[in-house]
Motif scaffolding. Sequence first.
Motif, short mmCIF file in Angstrom:
data_model
loop_
_atom_site.label_atom_id
_atom_site.label_comp_id
_atom_site.label_asym_id
_atom_site.label_seq_id
_atom_site.Cartn_x
_atom_site.Cartn_y
_atom_site.Cartn_z
N GLU A 1 63.29 84.01 19.92
CA GLU A 1 62.80 83.30 21.09
C GLU A 1 61.83 84.20 21.83
O GLU A 1 62.15 85.37 22.11
CB GLU A 1 63.96 82.91 22.01
N VAL A 2 60.65 83.69 22.12
CA VAL A 2 59.61 84.46 22.79
C VAL A 2 59.11 83.66 23.98
O VAL A 2 58.64 82.52 23.81
CB VAL A 2 58.43 84.77 21.84
N ASP A 3 59.26 84.20 25.18
CA ASP A 3 58.81 83.53 26.40
C ASP A 3 59.37 82.12 26.52
O ASP A 3 58.67 81.17 26.91
CB ASP A 3 57.28 83.49 26.46
N GLY A 4 60.65 81.98 26.15
CA GLY A 4 61.32 80.70 26.28
C GLY A 4 61.05 79.72 25.17
O GLY A 4 61.55 78.59 25.20
N VAL A 5 60.27 80.11 24.18
CA VAL A 5 59.95 79.25 23.04
C VAL A 5 60.69 79.75 21.81
O VAL A 5 60.66 80.95 21.49
CB VAL A 5 58.43 79.25 22.76
N THR A 6 61.39 78.85 21.11
CA THR A 6 62.13 79.20 19.89
C THR A 6 61.25 78.99 18.66
O THR A 6 60.58 77.95 18.54
CB THR A 6 63.40 78.33 19.77
N TYR A 7 61.26 79.96 17.77
CA TYR A 7 60.45 79.90 16.54
C TYR A 7 61.39 79.72 15.35
O TYR A 7 62.32 80.53 15.17
CB TYR A 7 59.61 81.16 16.39
N VAL A 8 61.16 78.68 14.55
CA VAL A 8 62.04 78.33 13.44
C VAL A 8 61.24 78.29 12.14
O VAL A 8 60.18 77.65 12.06
CB VAL A 8 62.73 76.97 13.68
N ASP B 1 55.65 90.22 15.78
CA ASP B 1 54.47 90.85 16.37
C ASP B 1 54.15 90.25 17.73
O ASP B 1 53.75 90.96 18.67
CB ASP B 1 53.27 90.70 15.45
N LEU B 2 54.34 88.93 17.85
CA LEU B 2 54.10 88.25 19.11
C LEU B 2 55.06 88.77 20.18
O LEU B 2 54.65 88.93 21.35
CB LEU B 2 54.29 86.74 18.91
N MET B 3 56.28 89.05 19.83
CA MET B 3 57.27 89.59 20.77
C MET B 3 56.80 90.93 21.32
O MET B 3 56.98 91.24 22.50
CB MET B 3 58.62 89.76 20.09
N GLU B 4 56.21 91.74 20.43
CA GLU B 4 55.80 93.07 20.84
C GLU B 4 54.54 93.05 21.68
O GLU B 4 54.29 93.95 22.48
CB GLU B 4 55.57 93.94 19.60
#
Length: 475
Positions: free
Chosen positions: A336-343, A472-475
Amino acid sequence: MTENPDWNGLRAVVAGLGLSGVSAARVLRDLGADVTVVDGGDGPALRAKAADLTGIAVRLGDGATLPEGTELIVTSPGWPPNSPLFVAAEQAGVPVWGDVELAWRLRRPHPATGEPAPWLAVTGTNGKTTTVQMLASILTAAGERTAAVGNVGVSVLDAVLAEEPYDVLAVELSSYQLHWAPSLRPHSAAVLNLAPDHLDWHGSMEAYAADKGRIYEGNKVACVYNLADPATEALVREADVEEGCRAIGFGLDAPSLSNFGVVDGLLVDRAFVEDRANNAAEIGSVSDVVPAAPHNIANALAAAALARAYGVDAKAVRDGLRAFRPDAHRIARVAEVDGVTYVDDSKATNTHAAAASLAAYEPVVWIAGGLAKGATFDELVAAAADRLRGAVLIGQDRELIREALLRHAPDVPVVEAAAGQTGAEAMADVVRTAASLAEPGDTVLLAPACASMDMFTNYGERGDLFAAAVLDLME
């Protein structure tokens, strides 16, 4: 060709130098056959494989010519029925088997029973691998020596020839494998669903369905079908089974007589119980299934039905489901990144699989596209339109999906990404684009509804690169 041919000196041709072809060639050689492998390709990798096949002739660059004197062809699953080699074989009266047919004929008696290990077989457009792995987990929990084999896990040839025999096999079978397995007669079998796929290979939906339906031929105890998919029940009705074999349905509602279903969050068997008109057995709960998406619960019920047909008790079904975890790239939550879940559901390589995945989430930023394999997308998009926050389109056949979105979801923002790119660079662009469309509470879902080979090595690489790009987006 007799049921048990004299292998010694039999002139056998193996079509294809892939994994199943290499396995079949070695088995036939060890049986004493005179083996030639043919493959239309050539190059260093194939030549290296050929060099490893001691005692086996290999002919590269010509997969169309029938070698003189051929008495049997064993084909790899991917070779279509209209291949020139098979046309020539039919004209010459030479039988064509798949590796599954060869394995079926080579089964050995189990020391404890005097009979070959029974096969519990699964096919369908989607869900085969997960269901077979669930089934193997259940059988293991019941104390059986088993394996998930066929189109997954252990080679079916290796399984039937194993030095330590298996008690029972959980067998995943593709439509390709079923096409070339005329003698197959499983203990029990399931068709999970039917949707257009591989029509370029089969030639028509009718031919594709007919090959799937072969799995029911000669079933002894149960033909398991999907209550939500009437086409699977139709295949049961057409099958020639042994006397006493039963039709067993599975679905997500409360089960009627002789079916499996769900009641108040419990998985329920109303088929293999005493006085089933009045009784049912609890075999687990929805919470035992991971992930508990609707289509995965259906997979669990199908696996349970096959296990119960074999005689497994309810506790082992529950314990097996609890122990099971799916392979990568099957509706796998990445982060989960900035409240968005990636599946990551990169395994959703056709419209039917993508529809099941989209039905599990909302709102969704959908990443779709690749090689369509002759599919159309109107039905998929129309069903998912209300769930879509946006769509990110990739791959060779992206325009087909764009046109369907314009027709059925004209208000959904559509962005094309990774134009002219492949691999990690492409997926990084895709994930950044999807993130720009998503809002907190959304799911960014990689469920491409297409094959991957135009941009990636396979669906596994596509999913791995998606997960890496998200991290990478998380970082």
